[in-house]
Design a protein around this motif. Structure first.
Motif, PDB file in Angstrom:
ATOM      1  N   TRP A 116       0.789  -1.119   0.122  1.00 43.13           N
ATOM      2  CA  TRP A 116       0.174   0.023   0.181  1.00 43.13           C
ATOM      3  C   TRP A 116       1.076   1.173   0.107  1.00 43.13           C
ATOM      4  N   VAL A 117       1.877   1.186   0.808  1.00 45.52           N
ATOM      5  CA  VAL A 117       2.822   2.399   0.950  1.00 45.52           C
ATOM      6  C   VAL A 117       3.667   2.642  -0.137  1.00 45.52           C
ATOM      7  N   ALA A 118       3.946   1.555  -0.844  1.00 47.20           N
ATOM      8  CA  ALA A 118       4.879   1.532  -2.112  1.00 47.20           C
ATOM      9  C   ALA A 118       3.923   2.315  -3.276  1.00 47.20           C
ATOM     10  N   ALA A 119       2.890   1.759  -3.311  1.00 46.81           N
ATOM     11  CA  ALA A 119       2.073   2.346  -4.358  1.00 46.81           C
ATOM     12  C   ALA A 119       1.647   3.840  -4.016  1.00 46.81           C
ATOM     13  N   ARG A 120       1.331   4.057  -2.985  1.00 52.05           N
ATOM     14  CA  ARG A 120       1.246   5.593  -2.565  1.00 52.05           C
ATOM     15  C   ARG A 120       2.628   6.378  -2.856  1.00 52.05           C
ATOM     16  N   MET A 121       3.902   5.731  -2.529  1.00 52.61           N
ATOM     17  CA  MET A 121       5.145   6.469  -2.846  1.00 52.61           C
ATOM     18  C   MET A 121       5.301   6.512  -4.387  1.00 52.61           C
ATOM     19  N   ALA A 122       4.638   5.532  -5.058  1.00 53.06           N
ATOM     20  CA  ALA A 122       4.962   5.555  -6.525  1.00 53.06           C
ATOM     21  C   ALA A 122       4.135   6.723  -7.268  1.00 53.06           C
ATOM     22  N   ARG A 123       2.829   6.847  -6.727  1.00 51.89           N
ATOM     23  CA  ARG A 123       1.956   7.875  -7.128  1.00 51.89           C
ATOM     24  C   ARG A 123       2.090   9.027  -6.873  1.00 51.89           C
ATOM     25  N   GLU A 124       2.529   9.497  -5.638  1.00 52.35           N
ATOM     26  CA  GLU A 124       2.645  10.785  -4.996  1.00 52.35           C
ATOM     27  C   GLU A 124       4.046  11.209  -4.886  1.00 52.35           C
ATOM     28  N   GLY A 125       5.123  10.404  -4.903  1.00 51.23           N
ATOM     29  CA  GLY A 125       6.585  10.412  -4.598  1.00 51.23           C
ATOM     30  C   GLY A 125       6.607  10.767  -3.211  1.00 51.23           C
ATOM     31  N   ALA A 126       7.667  10.843  -2.616  1.00 55.90           N
ATOM     32  CA  ALA A 126       8.018  11.079  -1.254  1.00 55.90           C
ATOM     33  C   ALA A 126       9.267  12.164  -1.118  1.00 55.90           C
ATOM     34  N   ASN A 127       8.718  13.248  -0.285  1.00 57.30           N
ATOM     35  CA  ASN A 127       9.731  14.268  -0.352  1.00 57.30           C
ATOM     36  C   ASN A 127      10.555  14.948  -1.471  1.00 57.30           C
ATOM     37  N   GLY A 128       9.556  14.732  -2.522  1.00 60.24           N
ATOM     38  CA  GLY A 128      10.214  15.187  -3.954  1.00 60.24           C
ATOM     39  C   GLY A 128      10.768  13.960  -4.689  1.00 60.24           C
ATOM     40  N   TRP A 129      10.977  12.919  -4.155  1.00 60.62           N
ATOM     41  CA  TRP A 129      11.480  11.787  -5.013  1.00 60.62           C
ATOM     42  C   TRP A 129      10.263  11.046  -5.597  1.00 60.62           C
ATOM     43  N   LYS A 130       9.952  10.958  -6.968  1.00 55.78           N
ATOM     44  CA  LYS A 130       8.962  10.393  -7.571  1.00 55.78           C
ATOM     45  C   LYS A 130       9.531   9.388  -8.772  1.00 55.78           C
ATOM     46  N   PRO A 131       9.168   8.036  -8.375  1.00 57.61           N
ATOM     47  CA  PRO A 131       9.935   7.041  -9.464  1.00 57.61           C
ATOM     48  C   PRO A 131       8.793   7.069 -10.555  1.00 57.61           C
ATOM     49  N   GLY A 132       9.554   6.509 -11.768  1.00 59.63           N
ATOM     50  CA  GLY A 132       8.994   6.336 -13.138  1.00 59.63           C
ATOM     51  C   GLY A 132       8.495   4.814 -12.952  1.00 59.63           C
ATOM     52  N   VAL A 133       9.125   4.009 -12.163  1.00 60.32           N
ATOM     53  CA  VAL A 133       8.902   2.676 -12.391  1.00 60.32           C
ATOM     54  C   VAL A 133       8.676   2.209 -10.971  1.00 60.32           C
ATOM     55  N   LEU A 134       7.781   1.347 -10.667  1.00 57.78           N
ATOM     56  CA  LEU A 134       7.576   0.485  -9.444  1.00 57.78           C
ATOM     57  C   LEU A 134       8.099  -0.980  -9.750  1.00 57.78           C
ATOM     58  N   HIS A 135       9.018  -1.330  -9.019  1.00 60.54           N
ATOM     59  CA  HIS A 135       9.563  -2.801  -9.146  1.00 60.54           C
ATOM     60  C   HIS A 135       9.262  -3.620  -8.222  1.00 60.54           C
ATOM     61  N   ALA A 136       8.195  -4.345  -8.105  1.00 57.85           N
ATOM     62  CA  ALA A 136       7.765  -5.321  -6.924  1.00 57.85           C
ATOM     63  C   ALA A 136       8.529  -6.787  -7.076  1.00 57.85           C
ATOM     64  N   HIS A 137       8.744  -7.204  -6.140  1.00 59.87           N
ATOM     65  CA  HIS A 137       9.328  -8.644  -6.184  1.00 59.87           C
ATOM     66  C   HIS A 137       8.295  -9.617  -5.077  1.00 59.87           C
ATOM     67  N   ASP A 138       8.306 -10.523  -5.905  1.00 61.24           N
ATOM     68  CA  ASP A 138       7.569 -11.625  -5.334  1.00 61.24           C
ATOM     69  C   ASP A 138       5.959 -11.352  -4.781  1.00 61.24           C
ATOM     70  N   TRP A 139       5.500 -12.284  -3.971  1.00 56.92           N
ATOM     71  CA  TRP A 139       4.172 -12.158  -3.515  1.00 56.92           C
ATOM     72  C   TRP A 139       4.134 -11.123  -2.421  1.00 56.92           C
ATOM     73  N   GLN A 140       5.047 -10.872  -1.667  1.00 54.45           N
ATOM     74  CA  GLN A 140       5.064 -10.037  -0.603  1.00 54.45           C
ATOM     75  C   GLN A 140       4.870  -8.675  -0.952  1.00 54.45           C
ATOM     76  N   ALA A 141       5.442  -8.177  -2.418  1.00 50.23           N
ATOM     77  CA  ALA A 141       4.968  -6.635  -2.857  1.00 50.23           C
ATOM     78  C   ALA A 141       3.995  -6.814  -4.016  1.00 50.23           C
ATOM     79  N   GLY A 142       3.371  -8.035  -4.192  1.00 52.26           N
ATOM     80  CA  GLY A 142       2.386  -8.365  -5.113  1.00 52.26           C
ATOM     81  C   GLY A 142       1.011  -7.560  -5.138  1.00 52.26           C
TER      82      GLY A 142
END
Ligand code: ADP
Ligand code: GLC
Length: 473
Positions: A116-142
């Motif tokens: 949940w937090v990863a998706a929010r950080m990808a969407r909004e960025g955090a402290n001005g850093w916003k990724p272009g790609v979210l890379h999830a690994h295995d079921w834990q980040a599924g």
């Protein structure tokens, strides 16, 4: 520089139960030379909380599945690291998933929270850093690609890497609402999985791209023998699936850099290292000294070792084992050590430093897995001239060249590959190992081609870069 947020439950050198951690920890360093800045998001498990004092708070979540969540950022152990501190989920005794051999009952919520937090950080960025790609690994980040897709992706691309399809992040359908998933997506082409939920399936249907850790495993995953129920889901998305081999971190696994007496160059130092290893394990082995460094589980084919080893011992071989896992398999290994004192020795536990000494001193490394998405220990074996004896599955097939008359004549053989995965074929492979070891000229040639075989990250990093470029459009 392109930006990637990598989300996982393990990362070397901070927390590790298997190869996932090695790969998540090595990727940022492998991607940087190609112009990709990769930051890693991990849960702040109890053992990682001391780092928080050196990190800066960058994001808060007032209600994260039953308590407050806070994300901290800092440069820790050479990584650009985000830690998700949510004490009600992660500040507890035990490993990342379990305590005293029992999985935590709230693992669905614990890793949904990370996602949940990863998706929010990808969407909004955090402290001005916003990724272009979210890379999830295995079921834990599924659930991360799923939350991102359902909540609006804001131009961020997502990728799921399957390191092991055996772990699927199953949850009951009744948890849908609690896990903040939309009811409208609960259908067979969406979240529904055999009447319940699977965080891995959620990623497989929502991520922009799917990768797994070897080309052969990518193909195997579309077949029922290996797909473990998800073969249809993956086959339906075959156009976005690719297999990219893991690499080995040359700074960590380097025969030249081992501390003495292991520091001598692997070929010249092999005899010294081998003697020291035999002394450490109390072994006296006239023929090839095989090593096994592994989780002791059904996946790894440990039961085949018990069945095939007596003939190998009779032929002059020996075996040093380091591993832990299934109590029955631990018992079986200890039983072998008791039966073949001086020829088989076993250490139950997890010991990184000892594993290095074993690769440096062993003649061969055994990997008789029933399935193996990539596998790392056969690649360590290649680097150290410790010839891999592997089953013909997944990444093992893609990294080891069987010593056949043709490959030996061409000077490209790097180990022994057997098929099918049963004790008969494994026993034959061990007999082949005895024969190979008996001919010093041939043995040395195979060792040399094994050590020449490239196992670094370069080619694979380029393959990831191409995918990130597509996703970040
Ligand atoms: P998996 O992730 O399925 O366990 P891999 O071969 O990808 O298999 O990675 C296993 C990693 O864990 C390797 O780095 C290996 O050296 C390490 N490892 C496994 N068991 C032990 C152990 N008992 N002690 C030290 N290292 C271990
Ligand atoms: C999984 C697989 C292993 C792979 C590792 C890293 O744990 O079992 O084969 O090497 O992930 O990708």
């Amino acid at each position: 520089m392109g930006k990637v947020l990598s989300v996982a439950s393990e990362c070397v050198p901070l927390v590790k139960t298997g190869g996932l951690a090695d790969v998540v920890g090595a990727l940022p360093g492998a991607m940087a030379p190609l112009g990709w800045e990769m930051r890693v998001l991990l849960p702040a498990y109890r053992a990682l909380r001391p780092h928080l004092a050196k990190m800066a708070l960058v994001l808060e979540e007032a209600d994260l599945f039953g308590g407050r969540g806070q994300v901290f950022f800092g440069q820790i152990e050479g990584l650009e690291l985000y830690l998700l501190d949510a004490p009600h989920l992660y500040d507890r005794e035990g490993g990342p998933y379990s305590v005293a051999g029992k999985d935590f009952a709230d693992n669905s919520q614990r890793f949904a929270a990370l996602s949940w937090v990863a998706a929010r950080m990808a969407r909004e960025g955090a402290n001005g850093w916003k990724p272009g790609v979210l890379h999830a690994h295995d079921w834990q980040a599924g659930f991360a690609p799923a939350y991102l897709s359902y909540g609006g992706a804001a131009g961020v691309g997502s990728l799921i890497t399957v390191h092991n399809i055996a772990f699927q992040g199953w949850a009951a359908a009744g948890q849908l609402k609690e896990l903040r998933l939309p009811l409208a997506e609960f259908h067979s082409a969406g979240l529904e999985y055999y009447g319940g939920l699977s965080s891995l399936k959620a990623a497989l249907v929502t991520a922009g791209r799917i990768t797994t850790v070897s080309p052969t495993y990518a193909a195997e995953l579309m077949r029922p023998e290996f797909g473990m129920g998800l073969q249809g889901v993956i086959a339906a998305r075959a156009g976005v699936v690719s297999g990219i081999l893991n690499g080995v971190d040359a700074a960590v696994w380097s025969p030249e850099a081992e501390p003495l007496p292991y520091g001598v160059k692997a070929m010249r130092g092999k005899a010294v290292n081998r003697a020291a290893l035999c002394a450490e394990f109390g072994l006296d082995v006239p023929g090839p000294l095989a090593i096994l460094v592994s989780r002791l589980t059904e996946q790894k084919g440990i039961d085949l070792v018990t069945e095939a080893i007596p003939d190998f011992i009779a032929g002059g071989g020996g075996l040093a084992v380091l591993g832990s896992g299934d109590p029955a398999l631990e018992g079986a290994m200890l039983g072998l050590a008791a039966r073949y004192r001086g020829r088989v020795a076993v250490r139950i536990g997890y010991d990184e430093a000892l594993s290095h000494r074993m690769f440096a001193g062993g003649d061969a490394v055994l990997v008789p897995s029933r399935f193996e998405p990539c596998g790392l220990t056969q690649m360590y074996g290649l680097r150290y001239g410790t010839l891999p004896v592997v089953s013909a599955v997944g990444g093992l097939s893609d990294t080891v060249i069987n010593a056949s008359p043709a490959t030996m004549a061409a000077g490209v053989a790097t180990g022994i590959v057997f098929h099918p995965v049963d004790s008969l074929a494994f026993g034959q492979a061990l007999r082949q190992l005895l024969a190979l070891h008996g001919d010093k000229g041939i043995w040395t040639n195979v060792q040399l081609s094994a050590m020449r075989h490239p196992v670094g990250w370069e080619a694979s990093a380029q393959a990831y870069a191409r995918i990130y470029e597509d996703l970040a459009q």
